[in-house]
Scaffold this active site. Sequence first.
Site, short mmCIF file in Angstrom:
data_model
loop_
_atom_site.label_atom_id
_atom_site.label_comp_id
_atom_site.label_asym_id
_atom_site.label_seq_id
_atom_site.Cartn_x
_atom_site.Cartn_y
_atom_site.Cartn_z
CB SER A 1 0.62 13.40 -5.16
OG SER A 1 0.42 12.33 -6.08
CG HIS B 1 2.14 9.35 -3.71
ND1 HIS B 1 0.92 9.58 -4.31
CD2 HIS B 1 2.96 8.89 -4.67
CE1 HIS B 1 1.01 9.26 -5.60
NE2 HIS B 1 2.24 8.83 -5.84
CG ASP C 1 -2.20 9.58 -2.61
OD1 ASP C 1 -2.70 9.03 -3.62
OD2 ASP C 1 -1.13 10.20 -2.64
#
Length: 247
Positions: free
Chosen positions: A148, A20, A125
């Site tokens: 991701s 990530h 994220d």
Amino acid sequence: MVVHKNKVVVVMVPLPLQGHINQLLHLSRHISTHNVPVHFIGTVIHASRAKLRLQGWNPNTISTIFFHDLPIPPFSSPPPNPNSTNKFPSHLQPLCEAATHLRSPITSLLRKLSPTTHRLVIIHDSLMGSVVQDFVSLPNAETYTFHSVSAFSIALYTSEEVREQIRNLVEPNELTEDELGFEGCFTSEFKKFIAAQHVYAKLSSGRIYNTCRVVEQPILDMLETEARKRNKLLWALGPFNPVNFQR
């Protein structure tokens, strides 16, 4: 006194796991080439490792990337269990839970950066939504959710309507129900973690996918239709990787 303000300042908030971190690090490099300041968030150990990955990059393209080493509480770090019936790396769950404590220091940083820019853009994220939620208190801040994984994976999560559209894209029986599901992919604890973080996607202005239309055009078209229903924007900006292609 006249205070100079940046037009845009970007804050990157990755989940502190290598796969990530790498993707948002490469996106940071692309953004910084446009002379936009990028503030990259990390825990003390993960930010230091991210800095090492800058070696070999053109210094002129990363001079506006600023790393912030923020503290998180101590957490257990059990070794991976190769004999587990579930192949998900559940030994990383304590780190993910500890990362949610970044909310307070990130909020402090956002409040510090807000007066320095006209637009404060937070790219986080999808599994870090809770830590940036306080951006709503800042008049010039906006967030974008970064995924991701593939657009195909996200589409399977979206709705049964989208899943049915995916079935119609392929030949009959080409994809089984098992291949369209996530059975055995995650532990029950991590499923709860995902759900708790995805709640905050409703606050974002749009989604960024680590893919491109050449690879996933039909899936992205479906997701874009769904996004418009919620007045959200969608971008396919990847795939991000450390490879430099020679023309």
